[in-house]
Every structure is written in structure tokens, then in C-alpha cells.
Design a protein around this motif. Sequence first.
Motif, PDB file in Angstrom:
ATOM      1  N   THR A   7       0.727  -1.154  -0.017  1.00 46.81           N
ATOM      2  CA  THR A   7       0.023  -0.460   0.198  1.00 46.81           C
ATOM      3  C   THR A   7       0.956   1.210   0.682  1.00 46.81           C
ATOM      4  OG1 THR A   7      -1.608  -1.277   1.278  1.00 46.81           O
ATOM      5  CG2 THR A   7      -1.779   1.459   1.549  1.00 46.81           C
ATOM      6  N   GLN A   8       1.733   1.342   0.752  1.00 50.17           N
ATOM      7  CA  GLN A   8       2.350   2.241   0.810  1.00 50.17           C
ATOM      8  C   GLN A   8       3.239   2.619  -0.442  1.00 50.17           C
ATOM      9  OE1 GLN A   8       2.878   4.742   3.430  1.00 50.17           O
ATOM     10  NE2 GLN A   8       4.428   5.339   3.097  1.00 50.17           N
ATOM     11  N   THR A   9       3.777   0.957  -0.746  1.00 59.85           N
ATOM     12  CA  THR A   9       4.549   1.384  -2.542  1.00 59.85           C
ATOM     13  C   THR A   9       3.817   2.524  -3.459  1.00 59.85           C
ATOM     14  OG1 THR A   9       6.183  -0.402  -2.158  1.00 59.85           O
ATOM     15  CG2 THR A   9       6.119   0.609  -4.404  1.00 59.85           C
ATOM     16  N   SER A  10       2.869   1.976  -3.401  1.00 59.85           N
ATOM     17  CA  SER A  10       1.507   2.670  -4.049  1.00 59.85           C
ATOM     18  C   SER A  10       0.972   3.965  -4.039  1.00 59.85           C
ATOM     19  CB  SER A  10       0.279   1.308  -4.536  1.00 59.85           C
ATOM     20  OG  SER A  10      -0.577   1.975  -4.773  1.00 59.85           O
ATOM     21  N   VAL A  11       0.989   4.051  -2.787  1.00 60.70           N
ATOM     22  CA  VAL A  11       1.024   5.236  -2.554  1.00 60.70           C
ATOM     23  C   VAL A  11       1.365   6.636  -2.663  1.00 60.70           C
ATOM     24  CG1 VAL A  11       0.235   7.387  -0.973  1.00 60.70           C
ATOM     25  CG2 VAL A  11      -0.956   4.817  -0.871  1.00 60.70           C
TER      26      VAL A  11
END
Length: 132
Positions: A7-11
Motif C-alpha cells: 500500500t505504501q509503495t502504491s501511494v
Amino acid sequence: MTGTATTQTSVAAVATQLVALCRTGGNMEVIDRFYSPDIVSIESAGSEEMPAEMHGIDSIRGKNSWWMENNEIHSAAATGPFIHGEQFAVKFDYDTTFKPTGQRSMMTEMALYDVANGKIVREQFFYNMPGK
């Protein structure tokens, strides 16, 4: 833990690409690539013709088109992104002339974006307009 990292990478990917595109005038490309069809956009103020809260990607495209058509942009800068969980913030600085009145002004805007499933689902803007 893997879900959080993903999720952090996507954001982070969305945030980084948004800033890069905004720095080169690609604001409409940001909408086309990263905005959810059901996005909610909240401005600090609104009017009868341009409400403070708008829903749906077509409304956001219209709002951005109106802004681009009605403002001569002398300079624009984007600082960030500043990422926290499923959100990120970007600071924008603009030097513009409002075409209908010829009034030139400087504006600083903070934008807060919420991301879900790799798409921006909510944006909210906070302004600092000296002299206003």
C-alpha cells in the motif's frame, strides 16, 4: 506486513508521479491516470456555479479546465510529496493572473490526497492567498 508495504509503495508511486506531472503542466494527465471515477474534491470555498464539494471525475475535469482557461499561469511549483499511510500532501505555489479581471496574485495551496487501490479517491485543498 507485506500489505502495508505494498500500500505504501502504491501511494508513494501515485504521489511521486502526480508531483512530477504537475511540475510539467500535466495536471489533466494526473486526473486521467490517477483519479477514481468516483473522486470527491473539496475546495476551501465555493460558489453557486462552482461548489466547494464536487463528486465524480467529469466534475473534476470541468473544474480544472475552467481554472486553466481563466488563469494565466506565470509560474507554478510543486513541493513534496509528503506521504503518510494512505494519504499524501503536496504544496503548490502559483503566480497567476485571473483573465476576466486582469488581477495578478500569488497563492500557496496545500493539497491532501487520499489513495485507495492505486487511485486518488479524495482531494482537499487549503489556501493561503496574501491580501485575501
